[in-house]
Scaffold this active site. Structure first.
Site, short mmCIF file in Angstrom:
data_model
loop_
_atom_site.label_atom_id
_atom_site.label_comp_id
_atom_site.label_asym_id
_atom_site.label_seq_id
_atom_site.Cartn_x
_atom_site.Cartn_y
_atom_site.Cartn_z
N SER A 142 -23.62 -38.33 -11.25
CA SER A 142 -24.91 -38.14 -10.58
C SER A 142 -25.62 -36.95 -11.22
CB SER A 142 -24.69 -37.86 -9.09
OG SER A 142 -25.88 -37.41 -8.46
N TYR A 155 -20.89 -33.65 -1.87
CA TYR A 155 -21.27 -34.68 -2.84
C TYR A 155 -21.42 -34.05 -4.23
CZ TYR A 155 -23.86 -38.58 -4.92
OH TYR A 155 -24.26 -39.62 -5.72
#
Length: 252
Positions: A142, A155
């Protein structure tokens, strides 16, 4: 140019989180290039629907990647069904949006178990099969692997781990002709980001002006880079993180 280097005919691709979002976009791309697809997902209903859309050369395998034993069982089941795994795509992932001080211990472990430990466990399980004849591993990271999000501390940590384990495994397994790379998505229109927009009002209005492409990404935007990383065309590419974000990171 020899376009046959992108041909995946005869290859078996296992894709965790392959029923929806980026995983399904990649599944469609690899299937179009000729691969047999093993869609691995927690959601059986969506998994079966995905394989129906993909066609006869696709099969659904249930898995909860937060459980390491299930990751090992998944790879064994795919090898039993198809005889091998040539390509592994680790796309299963979750996100819970909160300020850092508000996460519970259980939420931290859930995010890390799915995004980081699940990725590692699937890679570890498939290596014993790939080392016999080579293979391709594609991890989904990501832009939060390299930047900060005030509502995404676990995350960010989990996706940072994905980048680092990708590099470490690439170095460790290069001698076995196993290439390990990551795809680094930006702001993509998926179930995860729809949920994020509900939690963070005005997110799209803040993000889109920084995306030179001027739009949210789509799952199908990942088909081409996945085909490249899964094919002979990338045999000398390993340990890399290829950013697919419409220019978000480089726009400042």
């Amino acid at each position: 140019m020899d376009l046959s280097m992108f041909d995946l005919s005869g290859k078996v691709a296992a894709i965790t989180g392959g029923a929806t979002g980026i995983g399904f976009g990649i599944a469609k791309g690899l299937a179009h290039a000729g691969a047999t697809i093993a869609v691995a997902d927690l959601n059986a209903e969506k998994g079966k629907a995905a394989t129906t859309e993909l066609g006869a050369n696709a099969r659904f395998f249930p898995v909860d990647v937060s459980r390491q034993a299930e990751c090992r069982g998944l790879i064994d089941a795919i090898v039993t069904a198809f005889g091998k795994v040539d390509i592994l795509v680790n796309s299963a992932g979750i996100a819970i949006r909160k300020r850092p001080e508000d996460y519970t211990d259980a939420e931290w472990h859930q995010i890390m178990d799915v995004n980081a430990t699940g990725t590692f466990a699937c890679c570890q399980a498939v290596y014993s099969h790939m080392k016999k004849g080579g293979g391709k591993i594609i991890n989904i990271a990501s832009v939060y692997s390299v930047m900060a999000g005030p509502m995404s501390a676990p995350y960010c940590a989990s996706k940072g781990a994905v980048i680092q384990m990708t590099k470490a495994m690439a170095v460790a397994w290069a001698k076995d002709n196993v290439q390990v790379n990551a795809i680094v998505p930006g702001w993509i229109d998926t179930d995860l980001t729809v949920a994020m927009r509900q939690v963070v009002p005005g997110l799209s209005e803040r993000v889109m002006p920084r995306v030179p492409a001027g739009r949210w990404g789509k799952p199908e935007d990942f088909a081409g880079v996945a085909i490249f990383l899964a094919s002979r065309a990338s045999d000398f590419v390993t340990g890399e993180g290829i950013v697919v974000d419409g220019g978000f990171l480089v726009s400042g």
